[in-house]
Design an enzyme around this catalytic site. Structure first.
Site, mmCIF file in Angstrom:
data_model
loop_
_atom_site.group_PDB
_atom_site.id
_atom_site.type_symbol
_atom_site.label_atom_id
_atom_site.label_comp_id
_atom_site.label_asym_id
_atom_site.label_seq_id
_atom_site.Cartn_x
_atom_site.Cartn_y
_atom_site.Cartn_z
ATOM 1 N N ASP A 178 0.861 -1.187 0.000
ATOM 2 C CA ASP A 178 0.000 0.000 0.000
ATOM 3 C C ASP A 178 0.897 1.237 0.000
ATOM 4 O O ASP A 178 1.066 1.913 1.010
ATOM 5 C CB ASP A 178 -0.918 -0.012 1.225
ATOM 6 C CG ASP A 178 -2.001 1.067 1.153
ATOM 7 O OD1 ASP A 178 -2.053 1.783 0.134
ATOM 8 O OD2 ASP A 178 -2.773 1.186 2.118
ATOM 9 N N ASN A 223 7.337 4.566 5.350
ATOM 10 C CA ASN A 223 8.640 4.215 4.785
ATOM 11 C C ASN A 223 9.047 5.320 3.819
ATOM 12 O O ASN A 223 8.319 5.629 2.875
ATOM 13 C CB ASN A 223 8.519 2.859 4.075
ATOM 14 C CG ASN A 223 9.834 2.334 3.552
ATOM 15 O OD1 ASN A 223 10.485 2.963 2.731
ATOM 16 N ND2 ASN A 223 10.218 1.150 3.996
ATOM 17 N N SER A 279 16.692 -0.602 -0.831
ATOM 18 C CA SER A 279 16.081 -1.068 -2.074
ATOM 19 C C SER A 279 17.154 -1.147 -3.151
ATOM 20 O O SER A 279 17.957 -0.228 -3.304
ATOM 21 C CB SER A 279 14.975 -0.116 -2.526
ATOM 22 O OG SER A 279 14.573 -0.435 -3.848
ATOM 23 N N SER A 285 14.890 -8.045 6.846
ATOM 24 C CA SER A 285 15.695 -7.320 5.884
ATOM 25 C C SER A 285 14.835 -6.958 4.673
ATOM 26 O O SER A 285 13.688 -7.390 4.555
ATOM 27 C CB SER A 285 16.856 -8.192 5.430
ATOM 28 O OG SER A 285 16.356 -9.330 4.719
ATOM 29 N N GLY A 318 10.148 -13.841 3.955
ATOM 30 C CA GLY A 318 9.794 -15.252 3.873
ATOM 31 C C GLY A 318 8.961 -15.781 5.021
ATOM 32 O O GLY A 318 9.091 -16.946 5.404
ATOM 33 N N TYR A 362 4.625 -9.550 3.279
ATOM 34 C CA TYR A 362 4.159 -8.948 2.017
ATOM 35 C C TYR A 362 3.980 -10.049 0.991
ATOM 36 O O TYR A 362 2.852 -10.413 0.650
ATOM 37 C CB TYR A 362 5.140 -7.875 1.545
ATOM 38 C CG TYR A 362 4.840 -7.267 0.179
ATOM 39 C CD1 TYR A 362 3.777 -7.685 -0.612
ATOM 40 C CD2 TYR A 362 5.634 -6.255 -0.334
ATOM 41 C CE1 TYR A 362 3.516 -7.130 -1.853
ATOM 42 C CE2 TYR A 362 5.384 -5.687 -1.580
ATOM 43 C CZ TYR A 362 4.328 -6.134 -2.335
ATOM 44 O OH TYR A 362 4.078 -5.581 -3.565
#
Length: 360
Positions: A70, A145, A179, A250, A301, A322
């Protein structure tokens, strides 16, 4: 129903089209009178053993939604209603930007993974501020974020600008320097650069606190799983030196070890099942390095209560999901919540905080 009907239908669509369809549907549901309350009745019942107070906020569940799903904060009430204990929106940048060219999101079903090279596509900080301002009373903490625009050369100014715009609508700020899809971003994880950046962000939160007399939101930093162990340790130490209040471990990985799907050669960050073990080990490293001085948030995970519990025992106070939500469906947070209660009971642990770092 999700696995039998909805998931097969969504997986026939392009991955990003399915993403937009899902988020838009949840955004619509968020605006329907009574829907969030009705959906909340389907989520797991409250469990006092899982409730924590961190940074001055109550977290009814340790399971949160990770950033990236989102981005613009349009479906926070719906995600809250599904049973998430907190919702992280973004990544947001000061100015709107379209991100990288499509296609830029890929499913790898046999690997239960995703690869993305989205490039911080978002509507910008001002739009997110408007969206979060309209939420009214929140049922869960909302984290923001923050990142930098692709063409910005002086990164710190973008992170500071996000804090200035969003200070009074964020329950926490997450500094995204990990990222792989924004050129040069991961270089900001180097110890000296990271410490300087985080000091700039923390100085701005303090300035805003003095200006507004509102308690400053905590600042967390999100790190990559691909750092050399010595570099990871240096980054953690730099973050602590700056005064950061939490670590998220992470982000996505550039590794492609063990993948079988044809999309494994696509550029971008890998998330999902392949990160389960690696991210748990890094959570443990982070907990040991910090000696539990600041909360660690485990992500990567998590497909089940067992996965979440492993990260908690490794040192995570909270966890986020996610990619697994894409594969497991909207019932996942409630299943993890219920399962964590059962695992605590199995191990004779009275509260989740007593499990944090038990295996570290």
């Amino acid at each position: 129903m999700y696995r039998r009907v909805i998931k097969p239908a969504l997986f026939r669509l392009d991955a990003e089209d399915a993403h937009h369809l899902t988020v838009n549907a949840l955004a619509l549901m968020s605006r329907l009178p009574g829907w969030p309350a009705a959906a909340r009745r389907l989520s797991a019942p409250a469990d006092s053993r899982l409730m924590q107070t961190l940074w001055g906020h109550t977290y009814a569940s340790p399971v949160g939604l990770a950033a990236g799903l989102d981005k613009n904060g349009v479906a926070v009430p719906a995600f809250s209603a599904l049973g998430f204990g907190f919702v992280e929106v973004g990544t947001v940048t000061p100015q709107p930007q379209p991100g990288n060219d499509r296609p830029r999101l890929f499913r790898l079903p046999p690997d239960e993974a995703l690869i993305n090279r989205m490039g911080f596509n978002n509507a910008g900080a001002a739009a997110l501020r408007g969206q979060l301002s309209r939420l009214g009373r929140r049922t869960v903490p909302v984290w923001v974020n923050i990142g930098k625009n692709k063409l910005t050369e002086e990164a710190a100014q973008d992170y500071v600008a996000c804090v200035q715009e969003l200070y009074d609508v964020a329950d926490a700020f997450v500094v995204n320097v990990s990222s792989p899809n924004t050129p040069g971003l991961r270089a900001l994880q180097a110890s000296a650069e990271l410490e300087a950046l985080l000091r700039a962000v923390l100085n701005e939160t303090e300035a805003q606190r003095l200006r507004t007399a509102r308690r400053a939101p905590p600042v967390l930093v999100k790190l990559a799983p691909d750092l050399h162990p010595a570099d990871f340790e240096a980054s953690v130490q730099g973050a602590l030196n700056a005064g950061v209040q939490g670590l998220i471990v992470s982000n996505t990985t550039l590794s492609r070890d063990g993948l079988t799907h044809a999309h494994r050669e696509q550029a971008g960050g890998l998330s999902g099942r392949p990160l389960t073990g690696r991210s748990t080990a890094l959570v443990q490293d982070a907990y040991r390095l910090t000696r539990g001085a600041v909360p660690v948030v485990g992500v990567g995970g998590i497909f089940s209560a067992d996965d979440a519990y492993a990260k908690i025992r490794a040192g995570a106070s909270l966890v986020e999901v996610y990619s697994s939500l894409i594969y497991e469906g909207p019932g996942l947070p409630a299943r993890i919540h219920r399962g964590l209660g059962q695992l605590l009971e199995r191990d004779g642990i009275s509260h989740v905080r007593d499990a944090v770092g038990a295996d570290a």
